[in-house]
Design an enzyme around this catalytic site. Structure first.
Site, short mmCIF file in Angstrom:
data_model
loop_
_atom_site.label_atom_id
_atom_site.label_comp_id
_atom_site.label_asym_id
_atom_site.label_seq_id
_atom_site.Cartn_x
_atom_site.Cartn_y
_atom_site.Cartn_z
N LYS A 1 0.88 -1.18 0.00
CA LYS A 1 0.00 0.00 0.00
C LYS A 1 0.92 1.22 0.00
O LYS A 1 1.40 1.65 1.03
CB LYS A 1 -0.89 0.00 1.25
CG LYS A 1 -2.20 0.78 1.13
CD LYS A 1 -2.10 2.23 0.70
CE LYS A 1 -1.72 3.18 1.82
NZ LYS A 1 -1.59 4.60 1.34
N GLU B 1 10.37 2.95 10.07
CA GLU B 1 11.40 3.96 9.84
C GLU B 1 10.68 5.29 9.69
O GLU B 1 9.80 5.43 8.84
CB GLU B 1 12.23 3.64 8.61
CG GLU B 1 13.20 2.48 8.81
CD GLU B 1 14.14 2.63 9.98
OE1 GLU B 1 14.47 3.76 10.38
OE2 GLU B 1 14.54 1.58 10.54
N CYS C 1 13.94 11.74 4.50
CA CYS C 1 14.01 11.51 5.95
C CYS C 1 15.42 11.81 6.45
O CYS C 1 15.60 12.16 7.60
CB CYS C 1 13.64 10.07 6.26
SG CYS C 1 14.59 8.91 5.29
N GLU D 1 10.58 18.20 12.45
CA GLU D 1 10.94 17.91 11.07
C GLU D 1 10.18 18.89 10.16
O GLU D 1 8.98 19.08 10.34
CB GLU D 1 10.53 16.47 10.76
CG GLU D 1 10.95 16.01 9.40
CD GLU D 1 10.56 14.55 9.15
OE1 GLU D 1 9.41 14.19 9.42
OE2 GLU D 1 11.40 13.79 8.67
#
Ligand code: NAP
Ligand code: MG
Length: 477
Positions: A171, A245, A279, A378
């Site tokens: 997905k 992650e 990331c 972030e």
């Protein structure tokens, strides 16, 4: 124009209803994709469950030969896949093609794994007893991926899952549906029906149905911390194996003795390529006093020269961000940074680019303190926050003063400083005179602290997640 569909049990299905426009050129419709329901996910999981025993019994060598074939297919279509990713999510074409080439290399690497040892022989108390370990597949693995590496992340999860004998339901992020569809369309015919399934749609419906399904024995996820935490809770409740992650707030430390040109090249590349949407992107730049003014001036001059524009133009250094909500989120963090006392040296708003798209100007903030929101959160956009440090020790403490721990770099020509950094930094990816982004597929990848579930992906490390260990003892008489 691509009309994406689900791939379930070797069949194409689902009606494409959502229109995809290119974030780098809003006048361009790239394709349409389905928004699947929980029932589609259930069908896919059932197909994967039916296929799993035959796939496991096939053995590593035959599975390896299939993966070699897949690598060849990806290699032949790597430019096309790169171009589609650039159109769908706005990554500049050069980077997107590099990512597609990475997927080829990943499948080739894991093809080789099919031919390697899957256990150890261990001495037993009775020397006639044969005691050994075997690596066996989990069964059905659910793979949930983000949009920022629309080719490489699905590849680095699917390839190890498949080679170690699992069947897969993928997905992908809705914002990367077309690229995932085309990749699966290319490679799926290489597998028996049911081994590799694709369900397109939203995380809140299709994704949720996948992680909740009792027959999904393992979930491999890359994405935000918020969704990751939710997945962990669901998995723990039903006893599924999981791997997460998540985000980063990756620092570069620039020490007085750094090579200025190398530092500039790799800091700007780490922060601004893919418009900061990695990331492992560089988000904080922690600079010691002696080099701060010189470095800051050179950084601002360099950032001013970056070419921003259409991701399909090969001379573009950074393109748009992926979507309107992401653009708004980044701009709102920039405004918050100003309100908290950060000073914008360059950029600081939407960029005026033709064609029309979701562009954010590459931005450098000075005067960032660890306690500010933009010193902690972030941003996932082309934004650098400069933080001043007194010395190497102070710099390492500042670098560690966030909840994330994915990647960090130091720029220095002093071996002692480099070793102090390697020892003191709390991240999974430790880099000396290297950019924070850009890790290699044959080495373990993952973070510490809130960046990860403390498992590792890629290279040989992947065997830990995608298999169980059986310990076998056989007494011959
Ligand atoms: P996200 O919002 O967490 O989404 C990731 C995936 O999870 C998407 O496929 C999403 O579907 C799906 N999802 C959302 N809610 C779900 C639910 N309730 N159940 C199951 N699946 C669900 O992350 P993103 O915005 O795509 O990606 C950006 C984030 O990924 C950043 O935080 C970045 O740091 C992180 N990232 C980490 C790494 C790493 O290796 N550490 C690498 C790349 C990116 P939808 O598409 O429908 O939302
Ligand atoms: Mg999201």
């Amino acid at each position: 124009m691509i009309t994406a569909r689900n791939y379930i049990d070797g069949q194409w299905q689902g009606e494409a209803t959502r229109e995809v426009r290119s974030p780098g050129n809003l006048d361009q419709v790239v394709g349409t994709t389905p928004r699947s329901a929980a029932s589609d996910v259930q069908e896919a999981v059932e197909a994967a469950r039916r296929a799993k025993d035959a796939w496991r019994r096939m053995g590593g060598v035959d599975r390896g030969n299939i993966l070699y074939k897949v690598a060849g297919i990806l290699e032949a279509h790597s430019d096309e896949l790169g171009q589609l990713a650039a159109q769908e999510m706005g990554k500049p074409i050069g980077e997107a093609r590099g990512e597609a080439a990475r997927a080829t290399a990943i499948f080739r690497y894991y093809a080789g794994e099919g031919f390697r040892a899957v256990g150890d022989v261990i001495p037993a108390a009775n020397p006639r007893t044969l005691q050994y370990t075997l690596r066996v597949p989990l069964g059905v693995v659910g793979i949930v991926t983000p949009w920022n590496f629309p080719i490489a992340i699905p590849a680095w999860k699917m390839a190890p899952a498949l080679i170690y004998g699992n069947t897969v339901v993928l997905k992908p992020a809705e914002w990367a549906s077309l690229t995932a569809y085309r990749m699966i369309e290319l490679i799926a015919p290489a597998f028996p029906a049911g081994v590799l399934n694709l369900v397109l749609g939203q995380g809140s419906s299709a994704g949720e149905a996948l992680i909740q399904h009792p027959d999904v024995a393992g979930i491999s996820f890359t994405g935000s911390g918020e969704v990751g935490q939710h997945i962990a809770q669901v998995a723990v409740r039903r006893g599924a194996k999981y791997q997460l992650e998540m985000g980063g707030k990756n620092p570069v430390i620039v020490l007085d003795d750094a090579d200025l040109n190398l530092t500039l090249d790799l800091t700007v590349s780490g922060a601004m390529r893919s418009a900061g949407q990695k990331c492992t992107a560089t988000s904080r730049v922690i600079v010691t006093r002696g080099i701060k003014d010189r470095f800051t001036e050179a950084l601002v001059n360099r950032v001013r020269t970056l070419r921003q524009g259409d991701p399909l133009d090969p001379t573009t250094y950074l393109g748009p961000v992926v979507s309107a909500p992401q653009q708004e989120q980044i701009l709102s963090l920039i405004r918050q940074g100003e309100q908290e006392g950060g000073r914008i040296l360059v950029g600081g708003g939407p960029a005026d680019v033709t064609p029309r798209g979701y562009y954010v100007a590459p931005t450098v903030f000075d005067g960032i303190q660890s306690g500010m929101t933009i010193g902690q959160e972030e941003i996932f956009g082309p934004v650098i926050g400069l933080i001043q440090a007194d010395n190497v020790e102070d710099a390492i403490n500042l670098a560690n003063d966030v909840r994330y721990g994915l990647s960090a770099s130091v720029f220095t020509q002093n071996l002692k400083n480099a070793l102090d950094f390697v020892e003191g930094i709390e991240v999974g990816l430790v880099r000396v005179n290297e950019e924070t982004a850009g890790v290699e597929l044959q080495a373990p990848f993952g973070g510490m602290k809130a960046s990860s579930s403390h498992s590792r992906e890629q290279g040989r490390a992947a065997v830990e997640f995608y298999t169980h260990t059986k310990t076998v003892a056989i007494r011959p008489e």
